[in-house]
Write a protein that holds these residues in place. Sequence first.
Motif, mmCIF file in Angstrom:
data_model
loop_
_atom_site.group_PDB
_atom_site.id
_atom_site.type_symbol
_atom_site.label_atom_id
_atom_site.label_comp_id
_atom_site.label_asym_id
_atom_site.label_seq_id
_atom_site.Cartn_x
_atom_site.Cartn_y
_atom_site.Cartn_z
ATOM 1 N N LEU A 152 0.827 -1.201 0.000
ATOM 2 C CA LEU A 152 0.000 0.000 0.000
ATOM 3 C C LEU A 152 0.868 1.260 0.000
ATOM 4 O O LEU A 152 0.633 2.206 -0.755
ATOM 5 C CB LEU A 152 -0.910 -0.001 1.228
ATOM 6 C CG LEU A 152 -1.731 1.271 1.328
ATOM 7 C CD1 LEU A 152 -2.817 1.271 0.263
ATOM 8 C CD2 LEU A 152 -2.318 1.438 2.702
ATOM 9 N N ARG A 153 1.882 1.247 0.847
ATOM 10 C CA ARG A 153 2.757 2.420 0.906
ATOM 11 C C ARG A 153 3.409 2.664 -0.447
ATOM 12 O O ARG A 153 3.498 3.801 -0.912
ATOM 13 C CB ARG A 153 3.829 2.229 1.990
ATOM 14 C CG ARG A 153 3.281 2.376 3.401
ATOM 15 C CD ARG A 153 4.334 2.140 4.461
ATOM 16 N NE ARG A 153 3.787 2.228 5.800
ATOM 17 C CZ ARG A 153 3.659 3.354 6.499
ATOM 18 N NH1 ARG A 153 4.089 4.495 5.984
ATOM 19 N NH2 ARG A 153 3.129 3.356 7.699
ATOM 20 N N LEU A 154 3.846 1.575 -1.094
ATOM 21 C CA LEU A 154 4.435 1.723 -2.426
ATOM 22 C C LEU A 154 3.381 2.265 -3.390
ATOM 23 O O LEU A 154 3.660 3.134 -4.221
ATOM 24 C CB LEU A 154 4.968 0.377 -2.922
ATOM 25 C CG LEU A 154 6.230 -0.138 -2.225
ATOM 26 C CD1 LEU A 154 6.475 -1.600 -2.571
ATOM 27 C CD2 LEU A 154 7.441 0.707 -2.615
ATOM 28 N N ALA A 155 2.138 1.764 -3.286
ATOM 29 C CA ALA A 155 1.085 2.176 -4.216
ATOM 30 C C ALA A 155 0.759 3.659 -4.072
ATOM 31 O O ALA A 155 0.436 4.312 -5.056
ATOM 32 C CB ALA A 155 -0.172 1.339 -3.980
ATOM 33 N N VAL A 156 0.847 4.193 -2.851
ATOM 34 C CA VAL A 156 0.522 5.612 -2.699
ATOM 35 C C VAL A 156 1.751 6.503 -2.852
ATOM 36 O O VAL A 156 1.691 7.691 -2.563
ATOM 37 C CB VAL A 156 -0.184 5.928 -1.358
ATOM 38 C CG1 VAL A 156 -1.485 5.154 -1.248
ATOM 39 C CG2 VAL A 156 0.726 5.663 -0.183
ATOM 40 N N GLY A 157 2.855 5.924 -3.301
ATOM 41 C CA GLY A 157 3.969 6.788 -3.701
ATOM 42 C C GLY A 157 5.248 6.651 -2.906
ATOM 43 O O GLY A 157 6.168 7.441 -3.103
ATOM 44 N N PRO B 64 4.879 -3.789 -5.713
ATOM 45 C CA PRO B 64 3.653 -3.283 -5.079
ATOM 46 C C PRO B 64 2.427 -4.155 -5.328
ATOM 47 O O PRO B 64 1.641 -4.375 -4.425
ATOM 48 C CB PRO B 64 3.490 -1.874 -5.665
ATOM 49 C CG PRO B 64 4.478 -1.762 -6.765
ATOM 50 C CD PRO B 64 5.545 -2.773 -6.526
#
Lengths: 270, 411
Positions: free
Chosen positions: B321-326, B404
């Motif tokens: 999730l952290r990777l997905a939001v940047g 991700p």
Amino acid sequence: MSTGPSRAADPPEPDAVVSTADLRKSYVVGDQEVHALRGVSVKIARGDFVSIMGPSGSGKSTFMNLVGCLDVPSAGQYWLDGTNVSELDVDALAEIRNQKIGFVFQSFNLLARTTALENVMLPLVYGPVPPRERKGRAEAVLDRVGLASRMDHTPAQLSGGQQQRVAIARALVNDPSILLADEPTGALDTRTGVEILVLFQELNRSGITVIMVTHDSDIARYANRIVRFRDGRVVTDEAVARPIDARARLAELPPPGEDEPVAQAEEASS
Amino acid sequence: MKLSDCVRASVSSLRANVLRSILTTLGIIIGVGAVIAMVSIGAGAQSRVEDSIQRLGANLIMVMPGSQQQGGVNLGAGSRPSLSESDAVAIETRLDTIAIAAPSVRGNGQIIAGNLNWYTGIQGVTPGFFLAREWQLLDGREMTDQDVRRATKTAWLGYSVYTQLFPDQDGIGQTIRISRTPFEVAGVLAPKGQSGFGQDQDDVVFVPISTAKKRVLGRRSSFRGDDVQQIYLKVVSAEYVDIAEVQVAELLRELHQLAPGQEDDFQIRNMASFLEARAESQAVMTFLLAAVASVSLVVGGIGIMNIMLVSVTERTREIGLRLAVGAKRRDIRFQFLIEALMLSMIGGLIGVVAGIASATAIAVFGSWDVLLQPGSILLAFGFSAATGVFFGYYPAYMASQLNPIEALRHE
Ligand SMILES: Nc1ncnc2c1ncn2[C@@H]1O[C@H](COP(=O)(O)OP(=O)(O)OP(=O)(O)O)[C@@H](O)[C@H]1O
Ligand SMILES: [Mg+2]
């Protein structure tokens, strides 16, 4: 990358926020190749609301992941907001995900034991917004999705529909160009699903491009346009003559708790 | 991602698993605590030895008669005790490196003062003895050459003897009996405390060496007029101690007319170097113990690595999730590294407290000498932090390399 077909090098149309040319994605599983996408060329105009449909395994999620810069194509070109994304490295893609894309998942993907407000602030942590402005921005988007009174609740204390709203607020907090939603209503009951669609239509009217995957042809018709996938290819791409107005539809539905069970609070994801 | 964001994320993740976090840091706690306690005990022993050397008197060499049975052969020369007062005189006058040579004889006896009595050591000395041992007078007058020449019946009491015999009155000028002979108490010596060997150095009575031979020890010992049991030598300064030892040995061989190849009939002991050697072996011992304790730090580090790997697996979706939001890869790496660092530093902090507490407890209940060393505390804490970074890096790297989509789909 530059050895692609000649049309791949064509400049994107200026009004297209998403523009793909012969996008392909294949996976190697064991000793055989699985072609998830077999050449998808789609243009999505700024401010459009597009539904993506197709049978299971037709490549919808694969396409969304490429559009959302979560994955890189095996071949083909992709322009986002005029930038050729297929040429960017991992760090640049992370920045694009942070700044230009809001992603909403079927399973919400909220951090457990973390309040709605903190969940919404998460993308801000990885962007340029200074820490003291973060709270205000997160509060503003939570207000916008109708959760002003639930900011300090953790996912376990929220209903499924509320959790999805938190996820939408999180997707919106960095003012993205596009909102991507892969089966956003899949885990919700009809009424709660329509409530989410009310929100999508409002956001779309305020100028945000929305791309939404759904299995439900009824839900697909809330969008302006439906793109159908089959076997890794786009098979139909047509405008919806008269999109359903979610707010009007919501008014026709029976009030919550009468003939449909209220959405179960989804297992908090972590 | 800012450091403060990382710290906040780490704190909330550690708080979500309080018990696990504490158990994970146990190795670090024990390691840091043990290192600090060990080093404190070692430093305490070291400083006690330094103290003892100081109390003994600086630059002191002791000469004693050699064993009569050396080499299994009786030297036969009429069992001639090998040290004499004239040896002392010769050493003092002929060697420039020796400032004072103080002969001494000793024995034991019952001391009676009024209705109190005390069994203690009796030592016959010359005024030079007090100078050589840097032993101050607390009260009374000093011993003079006159006392020795005239064999006056005067006594100087060690502090312990004085407090035993005169618990609540001024003893100076009073009469005591040593071996039935009356003596006048001429002075009290300042307390010296324990010797390097744990003896009470103040449990002794000094009398002039001549008096001791004539009145106190004469009857029971086989002394001839000139014989002594010890000569205390004060070297003029520390850098001459080694040379002085050699010179004294040469001089004594000459005076005793020993043929080349014949064994010494005396022993020379440099008390300071003897104590130092003992302190050194003690230091080596504590160093070894500290080294063993620091192994626990490494084990603790492996525990941290293990728990961080578990944590990365458990939180794969969070990472996705952290990777997905940047989040960039370095953000993820940084976050998990900070988390490991915080784990190890919390363990280190608790370990410092535990180490100080146990060192204090050992000092209080075990009546050991314990000296807390700020340097070693900082070092142990720093080492624990370094352990966290070292063993946290691999799990953090693993986390940062996640894809991700796969991470989001994990479970
Ligand atoms: N990581 C992967 N490794 C191997 N094959 C994959 C992988 N991800 C997707 N695929 C394959 O790619 C094809 C398209 O998958 P995708 O998830 O895009 O389908 P979908 O249209 O989203 O289906 P659904 O409606 O069930 O979600 C499927 O055949 C799938 O098995
Ligand atoms: Mg899918």
